[in-house]
Write a protein that holds these residues in place. Structure first.
Motif, mmCIF file in Angstrom:
data_model
loop_
_atom_site.group_PDB
_atom_site.id
_atom_site.type_symbol
_atom_site.label_atom_id
_atom_site.label_comp_id
_atom_site.label_asym_id
_atom_site.label_seq_id
_atom_site.Cartn_x
_atom_site.Cartn_y
_atom_site.Cartn_z
ATOM 1 N N GLY A 91 0.801 -1.217 0.000
ATOM 2 C CA GLY A 91 0.000 0.000 0.000
ATOM 3 C C GLY A 91 0.828 1.259 0.000
ATOM 4 O O GLY A 91 0.410 2.308 0.513
ATOM 5 N N ALA A 92 2.018 1.198 -0.577
ATOM 6 C CA ALA A 92 2.932 2.337 -0.546
ATOM 7 C C ALA A 92 2.580 3.353 -1.631
ATOM 8 O O ALA A 92 2.292 2.967 -2.766
ATOM 9 C CB ALA A 92 4.368 1.855 -0.739
ATOM 10 N N PRO A 93 2.602 4.628 -1.312
ATOM 11 C CA PRO A 93 2.325 5.653 -2.325
ATOM 12 C C PRO A 93 3.534 5.855 -3.234
ATOM 13 O O PRO A 93 4.648 5.426 -2.913
ATOM 14 C CB PRO A 93 2.060 6.905 -1.488
ATOM 15 C CG PRO A 93 2.890 6.696 -0.257
ATOM 16 C CD PRO A 93 2.855 5.207 0.017
ATOM 17 N N VAL A 94 3.313 6.504 -4.353
ATOM 18 C CA VAL A 94 4.380 6.823 -5.304
ATOM 19 C C VAL A 94 4.634 8.326 -5.253
ATOM 20 O O VAL A 94 3.683 9.126 -5.269
ATOM 21 C CB VAL A 94 3.983 6.402 -6.734
ATOM 22 C CG1 VAL A 94 5.020 6.871 -7.748
ATOM 23 C CG2 VAL A 94 3.805 4.884 -6.806
ATOM 24 N N ALA A 95 5.895 8.718 -5.173
ATOM 25 C CA ALA A 95 6.230 10.141 -5.162
ATOM 26 C C ALA A 95 5.800 10.782 -6.473
ATOM 27 O O ALA A 95 5.951 10.204 -7.546
ATOM 28 C CB ALA A 95 7.741 10.312 -4.960
ATOM 29 N N ARG A 96 5.261 11.971 -6.387
ATOM 30 C CA ARG A 96 4.804 12.664 -7.586
ATOM 31 C C ARG A 96 5.989 12.996 -8.484
ATOM 32 O O ARG A 96 7.098 13.254 -8.015
ATOM 33 C CB ARG A 96 4.048 13.946 -7.236
ATOM 34 C CG ARG A 96 2.717 13.702 -6.538
ATOM 35 C CD ARG A 96 1.884 14.975 -6.498
ATOM 36 N NE ARG A 96 1.510 15.407 -7.835
ATOM 37 C CZ ARG A 96 0.455 14.929 -8.522
ATOM 38 N NH1 ARG A 96 -0.307 13.988 -7.984
ATOM 39 N NH2 ARG A 96 0.176 15.392 -9.713
ATOM 40 N N GLY A 97 5.724 12.968 -9.786
ATOM 41 C CA GLY A 97 6.796 13.270 -10.720
ATOM 42 C C GLY A 97 6.295 13.345 -12.149
ATOM 43 O O GLY A 97 5.121 13.086 -12.430
ATOM 44 N N ASP A 98 7.203 13.693 -13.024
ATOM 45 C CA ASP A 98 6.888 13.837 -14.444
ATOM 46 C C ASP A 98 7.301 12.547 -15.142
ATOM 47 O O ASP A 98 8.450 12.393 -15.555
ATOM 48 C CB ASP A 98 7.661 15.041 -15.008
ATOM 49 C CG ASP A 98 7.396 15.251 -16.481
ATOM 50 O OD1 ASP A 98 6.437 14.652 -17.005
ATOM 51 O OD2 ASP A 98 8.154 16.011 -17.115
ATOM 52 N N PHE A 99 6.381 11.595 -15.208
ATOM 53 C CA PHE A 99 6.758 10.327 -15.807
ATOM 54 C C PHE A 99 5.591 9.730 -16.592
ATOM 55 O O PHE A 99 4.443 10.169 -16.505
ATOM 56 C CB PHE A 99 7.272 9.349 -14.748
ATOM 57 C CG PHE A 99 6.327 9.051 -13.619
ATOM 58 C CD1 PHE A 99 5.604 7.875 -13.596
ATOM 59 C CD2 PHE A 99 6.192 9.933 -12.554
ATOM 60 C CE1 PHE A 99 4.749 7.583 -12.550
ATOM 61 C CE2 PHE A 99 5.354 9.653 -11.499
ATOM 62 C CZ PHE A 99 4.611 8.475 -11.488
ATOM 63 N N LEU A 100 5.943 8.727 -17.378
ATOM 64 C CA LEU A 100 4.989 8.006 -18.217
ATOM 65 C C LEU A 100 4.823 6.604 -17.657
ATOM 66 O O LEU A 100 5.801 5.945 -17.331
ATOM 67 C CB LEU A 100 5.514 7.943 -19.652
ATOM 68 C CG LEU A 100 4.681 7.179 -20.691
ATOM 69 C CD1 LEU A 100 3.411 7.955 -21.029
ATOM 70 C CD2 LEU A 100 5.509 6.949 -21.957
ATOM 71 N N CYS A 101 3.596 6.145 -17.539
ATOM 72 C CA CYS A 101 3.321 4.778 -17.104
ATOM 73 C C CYS A 101 2.781 3.992 -18.291
ATOM 74 O O CYS A 101 1.772 4.391 -18.888
ATOM 75 C CB CYS A 101 2.306 4.785 -15.962
ATOM 76 S SG CYS A 101 1.691 3.138 -15.506
ATOM 77 N N ILE A 102 3.451 2.904 -18.650
ATOM 78 C CA ILE A 102 2.971 2.018 -19.715
ATOM 79 C C ILE A 102 2.513 0.716 -19.069
ATOM 80 O O ILE A 102 3.328 -0.028 -18.522
ATOM 81 C CB ILE A 102 4.059 1.749 -20.770
ATOM 82 C CG1 ILE A 102 4.509 3.056 -21.420
ATOM 83 C CG2 ILE A 102 3.524 0.789 -21.834
ATOM 84 C CD1 ILE A 102 5.604 2.876 -22.464
ATOM 85 N N ALA A 103 1.211 0.475 -19.114
ATOM 86 C CA ALA A 103 0.630 -0.743 -18.547
ATOM 87 C C ALA A 103 0.284 -1.690 -19.691
ATOM 88 O O ALA A 103 -0.335 -1.282 -20.678
ATOM 89 C CB ALA A 103 -0.611 -0.408 -17.739
ATOM 90 N N ILE A 104 0.685 -2.951 -19.546
ATOM 91 C CA ILE A 104 0.509 -3.934 -20.617
ATOM 92 C C ILE A 104 -0.241 -5.131 -20.059
ATOM 93 O O ILE A 104 0.161 -5.712 -19.052
ATOM 94 C CB ILE A 104 1.867 -4.396 -21.181
ATOM 95 C CG1 ILE A 104 2.767 -3.196 -21.504
ATOM 96 C CG2 ILE A 104 1.674 -5.259 -22.419
ATOM 97 C CD1 ILE A 104 4.224 -3.565 -21.744
ATOM 98 N N SER A 105 -1.343 -5.507 -20.716
ATOM 99 C CA SER A 105 -2.127 -6.630 -20.232
ATOM 100 C C SER A 105 -3.028 -7.157 -21.334
ATOM 101 O O SER A 105 -3.550 -6.384 -22.140
ATOM 102 C CB SER A 105 -2.988 -6.197 -19.037
ATOM 103 O OG SER A 105 -3.832 -7.236 -18.597
ATOM 104 N N GLN A 106 -3.212 -8.475 -21.340
ATOM 105 C CA GLN A 106 -4.175 -9.064 -22.263
ATOM 106 C C GLN A 106 -5.589 -8.825 -21.741
ATOM 107 O O GLN A 106 -6.461 -8.357 -22.460
ATOM 108 C CB GLN A 106 -3.895 -10.559 -22.432
ATOM 109 C CG GLN A 106 -4.650 -11.219 -23.596
ATOM 110 C CD GLN A 106 -6.050 -11.647 -23.249
ATOM 111 O OE1 GLN A 106 -6.366 -11.929 -22.106
ATOM 112 N NE2 GLN A 106 -6.917 -11.686 -24.248
#
Length: 349
Positions: A91-106
């Motif tokens: 349940g850990a949060p992610v530090a805010r930032g300028d990034f791209l998230c690429i999620a891959i799933s069938q």
């Protein structure tokens, strides 16, 4: 090892049928997402992220490895793989930032993947979802949705959806980087897949018929394909396989490679492929049982391979690999469509 599947016709399995549909899936993918990819490319060039985070499991995570090398070599932005348990278990949060998230799933439905994407999005990431089920929760969370267009995939072993994921990642990078050569190679990919699915990889099937363990090696663009190959051997053939970078295999694992030990290598036509070729020569010198897909040797290789853009060669290799593995599974007495203890959608938390 035997599962009563010796009467299965290798040509009639769902795995074989679906793997052979990959060319059409990639055609649909590229046509349906052309405008979305162009817009995404413009956005990323105008506001390049400082980091890319990939979210995936299983075969999709192997595709993410391929995407990492594409992005880091052709765009220069660092890529990190998110550990889903950080969000779903800790349940850990992610530090805010300028990034791209690429999620891959069938399926786009695994709870830990969805929770990871939620935390990335909450931290300010632009979420790009590469997903086959466009009605899934993951698709609904995306800022940019790229439908894989693979169509229904019934066999437990993913094939065409994995190939579509690789093509989608290459298309994202081509649009982002403006690399014309990669764009041209992608346009030719469906025809190349049709050619690759007819190549004869019986040498690998025969070499692995009685195998119990093997190494699968790649490097650079082919490392993610080596990872996928090792998984498919376990899933469909009851065969323990480990994937290594041709560099990493020298740091200890190569000590067990000796006479008769099976090794499958994926060598692209670039410098990374040279490393795989060098390892293959060394292992062959120890009388290991080496099968090499070598893009530099092309159709004259032990495992015939189509040469082209180094970033696209692994996609063509895995097309040939899937059909060989399907035949190997049946020859070893397994039904590749119904692996023991597995189901199509794995809902990890």
């Amino acid at each position: 090892m035997e599962q009563g599947a010796k009467t299965v016709d290798a040509r009639a399995t769902l795995m074989a049928s679906e793997a052979r549909e990959a060319a059409d899936a990639v055609r649909r993918l590229l046509a349906a997402n052309a405008s979305t990819l162009e817009t995404l490319g413009e956005t990323l060039r105008a506001n390049p992220p400082k980091l890319v985070v990939t979210c995936a499991r299983g075969s999709s995570d192997h595709a993410a490895t391929y995407g990492k090398y594409l992005i880091e070599t052709l765009v220069g932005v660092p890529v990190a793989s998110a550990a889903p348990s950080v969000a779903s278990i800790f349940g850990a949060p992610v530090a805010r930032g300028d990034f791209l998230c690429i999620a891959i799933s069938q399926s786009g439905r695994s709870p830990d993947l969805l929770e990871t994407v939620r935390t990335q999005k909450a931290a300010g990431a632009h979420v790009v979802a590469l997903v086959n089920d466009e009605g899934s929760p993951l698709a609904g969370m995306a800022d940019t949705l790229i439908g894989l267009k693979a169509g229904p995939e019934t066999s437990v072993a993913a094939t065409k959806s994995y190939i579509a994921s690789l093509a989608a990642l290459a298309a994202v990078v081509a649009a982002w980087s403006g690399d014309a050569a990669l764009g041209e190679a992608l346009a030719a990919l469906p025809a190349g897949l049709e050619q690759a699915r007819e190549l004869n990889w019986n040498a690998a099937r025969d070499a692995l018929l009685d195998a119990r363990n093997l190494f699968v090696i790649g490097r650079g663009y082919s490392l993610g394909i080596a990872q996928e190959a090792a998984l498919k051997f376990k899933e469909t053939c009851g065969l323990h396989a480990e994937a290594f970078s041709a560099a990493e295999v020298r740091h200890g694992p190569m000590a067990i490679v000796g006479e008769g030990f099976p090794v499958l290598g994926f060598a692209t036509s670039d410098a990374a492929g040279d490393s795989v070729r060098e390892a293959a020569v060394e292992f062959a010198g120890r009388d290991a049982r080496v099968c090499l897909a070598d893009a530099r040797a092309g159709e004259a290789a032990t495992l015939p391979t189509i040469a082209g853009h180094p970033a696209v060669e692994p996609i063509l290799m895995v097309q040939s690999f899937y059909l060989m593995t399907n035949a190997l599974a049946v020859a070893r007495g397994f039904d590749p469509d119904r692996p023991q203890h597995l189901r199509k959608v794995t809902e990890t938390r």
